[in-house]
Design an enzyme around this catalytic site. Sequence first.
Site, short mmCIF file in Angstrom:
data_model
loop_
_atom_site.label_atom_id
_atom_site.label_comp_id
_atom_site.label_asym_id
_atom_site.label_seq_id
_atom_site.Cartn_x
_atom_site.Cartn_y
_atom_site.Cartn_z
N LYS A 30 11.49 -7.65 4.18
CA LYS A 30 10.89 -7.87 5.50
C LYS A 30 9.85 -9.00 5.44
O LYS A 30 9.83 -9.87 6.29
CB LYS A 30 10.22 -6.59 6.02
CG LYS A 30 11.15 -5.41 6.19
CD LYS A 30 10.45 -4.21 6.84
CE LYS A 30 9.31 -3.62 6.04
NZ LYS A 30 9.71 -3.01 4.76
N ARG A 105 6.12 2.36 11.68
CA ARG A 105 6.64 3.02 10.48
C ARG A 105 6.78 4.52 10.71
O ARG A 105 7.07 5.26 9.77
CB ARG A 105 5.67 2.79 9.35
CG ARG A 105 6.31 2.16 8.10
CD ARG A 105 5.19 1.71 7.22
NE ARG A 105 5.50 1.43 5.88
CZ ARG A 105 5.27 0.24 5.32
NH1 ARG A 105 4.85 -0.77 6.03
NH2 ARG A 105 5.47 0.08 4.03
N ARG A 144 8.19 -7.30 -8.59
CA ARG A 144 7.40 -8.13 -7.67
C ARG A 144 6.00 -8.39 -8.23
O ARG A 144 5.36 -7.50 -8.77
CB ARG A 144 7.29 -7.40 -6.32
CG ARG A 144 6.49 -8.18 -5.29
CD ARG A 144 6.77 -7.75 -3.90
NE ARG A 144 6.30 -6.39 -3.60
CZ ARG A 144 6.48 -5.79 -2.43
NH1 ARG A 144 7.14 -6.41 -1.48
NH2 ARG A 144 6.04 -4.57 -2.23
N ARG A 177 1.05 -5.06 -7.62
CA ARG A 177 0.43 -4.11 -6.70
C ARG A 177 0.48 -2.72 -7.30
O ARG A 177 1.48 -2.33 -7.88
CB ARG A 177 1.19 -4.11 -5.35
CG ARG A 177 0.72 -5.18 -4.40
CD ARG A 177 1.63 -5.35 -3.23
NE ARG A 177 2.01 -4.10 -2.56
CZ ARG A 177 2.74 -4.04 -1.45
NH1 ARG A 177 3.17 -5.16 -0.89
NH2 ARG A 177 3.05 -2.88 -0.90
N ARG A 188 7.31 6.04 -2.45
CA ARG A 188 7.38 5.19 -1.24
C ARG A 188 8.77 5.23 -0.62
O ARG A 188 8.91 5.24 0.61
CB ARG A 188 7.00 3.74 -1.59
CG ARG A 188 5.52 3.59 -1.85
CD ARG A 188 5.21 2.26 -2.48
NE ARG A 188 5.41 1.13 -1.59
CZ ARG A 188 5.62 -0.12 -2.00
NH1 ARG A 188 5.71 -0.38 -3.28
NH2 ARG A 188 5.75 -1.08 -1.13
#
Length: 231
Positions: A30, A105, A144, A177, A188
């Site tokens: 996204k 969300r 990431r 992160r 998540r």
Amino acid sequence: MEASSVGGVFEDVVKKEMIIVLLGPPGSGKGTQAAYLKQYLKIPHIATGDILREAVKNSLPLGVKAQEYMKQGALVPDELIIEMMAHRLEKPDCQKGFILDGFPRSEVQAKAFDQTLAEKGWTISKTINLTVHKQLLIERLSGRRTCGKCGTNYHIKYNPPKKMNLCDLCDGELYQREDDKTETIDRRLNVYQQQTAPLIKYYQDRLTNISGDQPKEEIGRVILAKSNDKI
Ligand code: AMP
């Protein structure tokens, strides 16, 4: 992708007010797509995760309230998010539209957003659902790396920075992160299934599904083309 390569579609798209909602699990791309579309549509990319991380970094009251939820991979309570978004959408840069990344969300957030749209006389131009296989999501999230200064994302395998651990754009140091660590990724993805995936049904009559497994330029091209459709 050059603007000219999307030709007439692009020309039409930029003339209209655009409100694009990007749905999809964490790691579906996204943020990448929003950053990409922003170049063509010249409207802000509003990423609730980025706003929250900035609030945490600056120890703002919102950040203090949100950080524990974020660390655990849980959703920040709806009332905090709704208030935060109400402020953000009041800003003048939203008048020509915006790209939403990470909001809504939950169904409560989607209903609050519908109310804001009605009050402002806005309509969503396109709701895009990016679909990606779970194994690929895990690989994307765990690889990431994010710039601590400007927030640009990289991937250790698929999109590495030119200089190890340094951002190509601002030379900021890259970090992983907290919620991209393996322990939190599973949580998540479960939170997504339970609390966010029901939005697929909520938006079913105005939803466009696009495979997020394709190269980002191709996904961007499809979103721009679809944003010009009626549905
Ligand atoms: P993201 O960068 O979109 O993956 O978001 C990072 C984290 O911020 C999420 O795991 C949540 O803890 C929080 N967050 C971001 N957007 C929302 C939202 N719309 N509602 C609740 N929590 C959110």
